[in-house]
Design a protein around this motif. Structure first.
Motif, PDB file in Angstrom:
ATOM      1  N   MET A 127     -29.837  27.582  54.572  1.00  0.00           N
ATOM      2  CA  MET A 127     -30.610  26.339  54.607  1.00  0.00           C
ATOM      3  C   MET A 127     -30.634  25.672  53.238  1.00  0.00           C
ATOM      4  O   MET A 127     -30.471  24.450  53.115  1.00  0.00           O
ATOM      5  CB  MET A 127     -32.043  26.627  55.060  1.00  0.00           C
ATOM      6  CG  MET A 127     -32.941  25.404  55.090  1.00  0.00           C
ATOM      7  SD  MET A 127     -34.688  25.784  55.445  1.00  0.00           S
ATOM      8  CE  MET A 127     -35.216  26.428  53.845  1.00  0.00           C
ATOM      9  N   THR A 128     -30.818  26.464  52.186  1.00  0.00           N
ATOM     10  CA  THR A 128     -30.886  25.919  50.837  1.00  0.00           C
ATOM     11  C   THR A 128     -29.564  25.270  50.444  1.00  0.00           C
ATOM     12  O   THR A 128     -29.542  24.156  49.898  1.00  0.00           O
ATOM     13  CB  THR A 128     -31.236  27.035  49.838  1.00  0.00           C
ATOM     14  OG1 THR A 128     -32.505  27.602  50.203  1.00  0.00           O
ATOM     15  CG2 THR A 128     -31.321  26.496  48.418  1.00  0.00           C
ATOM     16  N   LEU A 129     -28.450  25.930  50.729  1.00  0.00           N
ATOM     17  CA  LEU A 129     -27.133  25.384  50.378  1.00  0.00           C
ATOM     18  C   LEU A 129     -26.840  24.095  51.149  1.00  0.00           C
ATOM     19  O   LEU A 129     -26.307  23.131  50.586  1.00  0.00           O
ATOM     20  CB  LEU A 129     -26.050  26.427  50.649  1.00  0.00           C
ATOM     21  CG  LEU A 129     -26.090  27.679  49.749  1.00  0.00           C
ATOM     22  CD1 LEU A 129     -25.050  28.690  50.203  1.00  0.00           C
ATOM     23  CD2 LEU A 129     -25.876  27.296  48.284  1.00  0.00           C
ATOM     24  N   LEU A 130     -27.195  24.074  52.425  1.00  0.00           N
ATOM     25  CA  LEU A 130     -26.957  22.879  53.236  1.00  0.00           C
ATOM     26  C   LEU A 130     -27.859  21.721  52.820  1.00  0.00           C
ATOM     27  O   LEU A 130     -27.488  20.544  52.979  1.00  0.00           O
ATOM     28  CB  LEU A 130     -27.193  23.194  54.718  1.00  0.00           C
ATOM     29  CG  LEU A 130     -26.181  24.112  55.397  1.00  0.00           C
ATOM     30  CD1 LEU A 130     -26.634  24.472  56.798  1.00  0.00           C
ATOM     31  CD2 LEU A 130     -24.803  23.448  55.447  1.00  0.00           C
ATOM     32  N   SER A 131     -29.032  22.031  52.284  1.00  0.00           N
ATOM     33  CA  SER A 131     -29.992  20.977  51.954  1.00  0.00           C
ATOM     34  C   SER A 131     -29.639  20.218  50.684  1.00  0.00           C
ATOM     35  O   SER A 131     -30.081  19.078  50.507  1.00  0.00           O
ATOM     36  CB  SER A 131     -31.394  21.581  51.802  1.00  0.00           C
ATOM     37  OG  SER A 131     -31.470  22.418  50.658  1.00  0.00           O
ATOM     38  N   ILE A 132     -28.857  20.817  49.802  1.00  0.00           N
ATOM     39  CA  ILE A 132     -28.585  20.178  48.498  1.00  0.00           C
ATOM     40  C   ILE A 132     -27.885  18.833  48.659  1.00  0.00           C
ATOM     41  O   ILE A 132     -28.353  17.823  48.116  1.00  0.00           O
ATOM     42  CB  ILE A 132     -27.793  21.135  47.584  1.00  0.00           C
ATOM     43  CG1 ILE A 132     -28.687  22.332  47.209  1.00  0.00           C
ATOM     44  CG2 ILE A 132     -27.318  20.417  46.324  1.00  0.00           C
ATOM     45  CD1 ILE A 132     -27.967  23.431  46.478  1.00  0.00           C
ATOM     46  N   PHE A 226     -32.586  16.287  59.058  1.00  0.00           N
ATOM     47  CA  PHE A 226     -32.182  17.615  58.591  1.00  0.00           C
ATOM     48  C   PHE A 226     -32.814  18.736  59.418  1.00  0.00           C
ATOM     49  O   PHE A 226     -32.524  19.915  59.199  1.00  0.00           O
ATOM     50  CB  PHE A 226     -32.569  17.782  57.110  1.00  0.00           C
ATOM     51  CG  PHE A 226     -31.998  19.008  56.448  1.00  0.00           C
ATOM     52  CD1 PHE A 226     -30.629  19.102  56.192  1.00  0.00           C
ATOM     53  CD2 PHE A 226     -32.814  20.063  56.079  1.00  0.00           C
ATOM     54  CE1 PHE A 226     -30.098  20.233  55.587  1.00  0.00           C
ATOM     55  CE2 PHE A 226     -32.298  21.193  55.477  1.00  0.00           C
ATOM     56  CZ  PHE A 226     -30.930  21.279  55.218  1.00  0.00           C
ATOM     57  N   SER A 227     -33.651  18.366  60.393  1.00  0.00           N
ATOM     58  CA  SER A 227     -34.420  19.372  61.146  1.00  0.00           C
ATOM     59  C   SER A 227     -33.535  20.415  61.807  1.00  0.00           C
ATOM     60  O   SER A 227     -33.935  21.585  61.938  1.00  0.00           O
ATOM     61  CB  SER A 227     -35.267  18.671  62.226  1.00  0.00           C
ATOM     62  OG  SER A 227     -36.222  17.821  61.658  1.00  0.00           O
ATOM     63  N   ILE A 228     -32.353  20.025  62.230  1.00  0.00           N
ATOM     64  CA  ILE A 228     -31.455  20.946  62.921  1.00  0.00           C
ATOM     65  C   ILE A 228     -31.035  22.110  62.012  1.00  0.00           C
ATOM     66  O   ILE A 228     -30.656  23.184  62.486  1.00  0.00           O
ATOM     67  CB  ILE A 228     -30.206  20.194  63.452  1.00  0.00           C
ATOM     68  CG1 ILE A 228     -29.389  21.111  64.365  1.00  0.00           C
ATOM     69  CG2 ILE A 228     -29.362  19.657  62.323  1.00  0.00           C
ATOM     70  CD1 ILE A 228     -28.250  20.408  65.053  1.00  0.00           C
ATOM     71  N   PHE A 229     -31.122  21.907  60.679  1.00  0.00           N
ATOM     72  CA  PHE A 229     -30.684  22.940  59.743  1.00  0.00           C
ATOM     73  C   PHE A 229     -31.842  23.757  59.166  1.00  0.00           C
ATOM     74  O   PHE A 229     -31.621  24.630  58.334  1.00  0.00           O
ATOM     75  CB  PHE A 229     -29.906  22.305  58.586  1.00  0.00           C
ATOM     76  CG  PHE A 229     -28.664  21.593  59.026  1.00  0.00           C
ATOM     77  CD1 PHE A 229     -27.576  22.303  59.509  1.00  0.00           C
ATOM     78  CD2 PHE A 229     -28.583  20.211  58.980  1.00  0.00           C
ATOM     79  CE1 PHE A 229     -26.427  21.648  59.930  1.00  0.00           C
ATOM     80  CE2 PHE A 229     -27.441  19.542  59.388  1.00  0.00           C
ATOM     81  CZ  PHE A 229     -26.359  20.262  59.867  1.00  0.00           C
ATOM     82  N   ILE A 230     -33.082  23.458  59.589  1.00  0.00           N
ATOM     83  CA  ILE A 230     -34.243  24.205  59.096  1.00  0.00           C
ATOM     84  C   ILE A 230     -34.590  25.252  60.148  1.00  0.00           C
ATOM     85  O   ILE A 230     -35.055  24.915  61.232  1.00  0.00           O
ATOM     86  CB  ILE A 230     -35.426  23.266  58.831  1.00  0.00           C
ATOM     87  CG1 ILE A 230     -35.016  22.178  57.819  1.00  0.00           C
ATOM     88  CG2 ILE A 230     -36.622  24.050  58.311  1.00  0.00           C
ATOM     89  CD1 ILE A 230     -36.098  21.161  57.534  1.00  0.00           C
ATOM     90  N   PRO A 231     -34.364  26.544  59.847  1.00  0.00           N
ATOM     91  CA  PRO A 231     -34.332  27.559  60.920  1.00  0.00           C
ATOM     92  C   PRO A 231     -35.666  28.223  61.271  1.00  0.00           C
ATOM     93  O   PRO A 231     -35.688  29.376  61.693  1.00  0.00           O
ATOM     94  CB  PRO A 231     -33.361  28.587  60.345  1.00  0.00           C
ATOM     95  CG  PRO A 231     -33.595  28.528  58.875  1.00  0.00           C
ATOM     96  CD  PRO A 231     -33.905  27.082  58.571  1.00  0.00           C
ATOM     97  N   PHE A 232     -36.797  27.528  61.127  1.00  0.00           N
ATOM     98  CA  PHE A 232     -38.069  28.135  61.521  1.00  0.00           C
ATOM     99  C   PHE A 232     -38.027  28.583  62.984  1.00  0.00           C
ATOM    100  O   PHE A 232     -38.340  29.729  63.323  1.00  0.00           O
ATOM    101  CB  PHE A 232     -39.217  27.123  61.360  1.00  0.00           C
ATOM    102  CG  PHE A 232     -39.597  26.836  59.939  1.00  0.00           C
ATOM    103  CD1 PHE A 232     -40.424  27.702  59.243  1.00  0.00           C
ATOM    104  CD2 PHE A 232     -39.148  25.697  59.296  1.00  0.00           C
ATOM    105  CE1 PHE A 232     -40.801  27.444  57.940  1.00  0.00           C
ATOM    106  CE2 PHE A 232     -39.514  25.422  57.998  1.00  0.00           C
ATOM    107  CZ  PHE A 232     -40.339  26.292  57.310  1.00  0.00           C
TER     108      PHE A 232
END
Length: 267
Positions: A127-132, A226-232
């Motif tokens: 998630m962190t890498l994709l968010s940058i 970006f919600s699709i990439f936040i894995p809660f």
């Protein structure tokens, strides 16, 4: 179509057919119930927005609180009150569950060490890498757009600016319980499971969670794409418990923002 090797799927996913069958008994049935639970996801956020933006000065006048404490009180009542007690009361008196069944339904099951020690850190890194790149290119214009809307703008008096965690220990503890346990109980334990029959439920709940933050809309609404990439939600669906989502929420609020904003060059 991409095929996931069984060994990879087994690493991430806990197979528990009995628990899944237990959850499916209480799925929202039909579009009326589905719409009801979607509205339940958004309603407390609307209450918080009204309290923070429109009742703040009245609360200050009635109680003698500062602006900072008035906003904190509204949010604590929401997260430590509504988010915890509404699911428990609903599961008890609407779904006729015992307290033990309710906690199980919400994801408070046997601790999952593999999920916490391996799966959660791995998904947090991804998630962190994709968010940058997202934070560097898409987030800033979206944030400034929403913040330019007068009835959404985060101004100098706002608790996000003044500080969410600048309170005495006891009050801070209540807020932390509400923020990190209450929100997870409500969204990933209650709403996610109620919408379990809906295709793409984890994406829908991820979007609803960001939309629900009406009182700090410029920040959270800028994350909606970006919600699709936040894995809660994925952590809860894959690991069949809520602990990984709580850990990820703590990581996101205390570390992830600082790390990614610095790497993406966002202020």
């Amino acid at each position: 179509m991409i095929k996931i090797r069984p060994s990879v799927a087994h690493f991430f996913n806990v197979s528990d057919p009995k628990y899944v069958q237990f959850l499916r008994q209480y799925d929202a049935k039909g579009w009326k119930q589905i719409t009801f639970y979607i509205s339940m996801a958004l309603f407390p956020g609307l209450l918080a927005y009204i309290g923070v933006f429109h009742l703040r000065e009245s609360i200050m006048l009635w109680t003698g609180m500062s602006s900072h404490y008035a906003q904190y009180t509204v949010l604590v009542l929401l997260t430590a009150g509504w988010h915890i007690f509404v699911p428990l009361l609903s599961l008890r008196y609407v779904d006729n569950m015992t307290l033990k069944q309710s906690l199980c339904y919400l994801g408070f099951r046997r601790p999952d060490l593999k999920g916490l020690l391996l799966v959660f850190p791995l998904l947090a890194i991804i998630m962190t890498l994709l968010s940058i790149p997202y934070l560097h290119t898409i987030y800033p214009p979206l944030y400034h757009f929403f913040n330019s809307i007068p009835w959404l703008a985060i101004e100098s008096w706002h608790i996000y600016v003044v500080g969410y965690y600048d309170f005495p220990f006891f009050l801070l503890l209540i807020g932390i319980i509400g923020n990190f346990i209450g929100e997870e109980m409500y969204f990933r334990g209650y709403i996610l499971h109620k919408l379990g029959s809906v295709k793409g439920d984890w994406i829908i709940v991820g979007v609803l969670f960001n939309v629900y933050h009406f009182w700090q809309a410029p920040i959270n609404w800028a994350y909606i794409p970006f919600s699709i990439f936040i894995p809660f939600e994925l952590l809860v669906k894959l690991r069949k418990n809520i602990y990984g989502a709580i850990a990820l929420h703590l990581f996101t609020n205390f570390l992830w923002g600082t790390i990614t904003y610095m790497l993406a060059g966002v202020r």
